[in-house]
Design a protein around this motif. Structure first.
Motif, short mmCIF file in Angstrom:
data_model
loop_
_atom_site.label_atom_id
_atom_site.label_comp_id
_atom_site.label_asym_id
_atom_site.label_seq_id
_atom_site.Cartn_x
_atom_site.Cartn_y
_atom_site.Cartn_z
N ALA A 52 40.31 42.36 45.16
CA ALA A 52 40.01 40.98 45.09
C ALA A 52 41.44 40.28 45.35
CB ALA A 52 39.43 40.32 44.29
N GLU A 53 41.28 39.18 46.26
CA GLU A 53 42.51 38.20 46.44
C GLU A 53 42.27 36.72 46.30
OE1 GLU A 53 45.66 37.34 50.14
OE2 GLU A 53 44.50 39.31 50.06
N ILE A 54 42.91 36.23 45.42
CA ILE A 54 42.96 34.62 45.18
C ILE A 54 41.88 34.24 44.29
CG2 ILE A 54 42.98 32.45 46.24
CD1 ILE A 54 44.57 33.51 48.45
N GLU A 55 40.56 34.85 44.67
CA GLU A 55 39.26 34.48 43.95
C GLU A 55 38.54 35.85 43.95
OE1 GLU A 55 36.49 31.78 46.50
OE2 GLU A 55 38.35 30.89 45.57
N GLY A 56 37.29 35.86 43.04
CA GLY A 56 36.76 36.80 43.19
C GLY A 56 37.01 37.91 42.01
N MET A 57 36.24 38.88 42.04
CA MET A 57 36.16 39.86 40.68
C MET A 57 36.70 41.30 41.12
SD MET A 57 34.82 38.09 38.25
CE MET A 57 33.72 38.87 37.02
N VAL A 58 37.31 41.87 40.33
CA VAL A 58 37.72 43.33 40.38
C VAL A 58 36.96 44.15 39.42
CG1 VAL A 58 39.78 43.22 41.56
CG2 VAL A 58 39.77 43.13 39.03
N GLN A 59 36.65 45.21 39.70
CA GLN A 59 35.88 45.82 38.58
C GLN A 59 36.49 47.38 38.43
OE1 GLN A 59 31.87 46.04 39.52
NE2 GLN A 59 31.61 47.64 40.94
N SER A 60 36.46 47.87 37.14
CA SER A 60 36.97 49.17 36.82
C SER A 60 35.60 50.35 36.94
CB SER A 60 37.58 49.09 35.25
OG SER A 60 37.65 50.34 34.98
N LYS A 61 36.01 51.25 37.35
CA LYS A 61 35.15 52.41 37.49
C LYS A 61 35.28 53.09 36.14
CE LYS A 61 33.88 56.70 39.97
NZ LYS A 61 34.16 57.48 41.18
N VAL A 62 36.42 53.32 35.47
CA VAL A 62 36.61 54.00 34.35
C VAL A 62 36.46 53.23 33.01
CG1 VAL A 62 38.88 55.31 33.12
CG2 VAL A 62 38.70 55.46 35.48
#
Length: 171
Positions: A147-157
């Protein structure tokens, strides 16, 4: 006096070569603190393991590869690698990239993490307000979330962890 110096030593060993890293800038430290707080509170709330921040040595291979990721996570079932330093492969490492560390983090350290099959590698780019989460598939890293500037990232671990980009780069 030697112990005091060692406590703040930014020297890493990458492929047998000692490399002295530059001192991080304020923006780097702000982003690191934000991410550490977000990740650590999620991990603690869900009793998933431990989160550490730099400087803490991760010894992947004695005398060959000793790195200091900005943030790292160890699942509770892998806590046996938590000793004086971390001796073994963490479940997640995070590097916050700056101009002075670009090649070291994006090329050298990435290759080392990939070699030892660190399950998840976060690349954080403060200048672009971007986070890329890579996961190991076979022998190679593949993008899992970005993700860049806005939004979400998520972890798999780290089970259930999602990070809002705005929260990570809040100054």
């Amino acid at each position: 006096m030697e112990t005091l110096v060692r406590d703040f030593d930014l020297t890493e060993i990458i492929n047998g070569e000692e490399i002295m890293g530059p001192s991080p800038f304020r923006k780097h430290q702000a982003v690191s603190a934000n991410l550490f707080d977000i990740i650590r509170s999620h991990v603690k709330r869900n009793n998933l393991g431990k989160v550490y921040d730099s400087p803490l040595d991760v010894i992947l291979e004695e005398g060959i590869n000793r790195l200091q990721p900005d943030i790292l996570f160890i699942k509770k079932e892998n806590s046996d690698i938590e000793q004086d330093w971390i001796r073994g492969v963490p479940d997640m490492v995070c590097e916050i990239i700056s101009q002075g560390t670009y090649k070291m983090d994006m090329v050298l350290k990435r290759a080392v993490y990939e070699k030892y099959k660190v399950p998840e590698y976060w690349i954080v780019l403060p200048e672009l307000q971007a986070i890329e989460v890579l996961t190991i598939e076979g022998d190679r890293y593949k993008t899992y979330s970005i993700a860049e500037i806005e939004g979400m990232v998520q972890s798999k671990v780290i089970e259930g962890l999602q990070v809002n980009i705005k929260d990570a780069f809040e100054d």
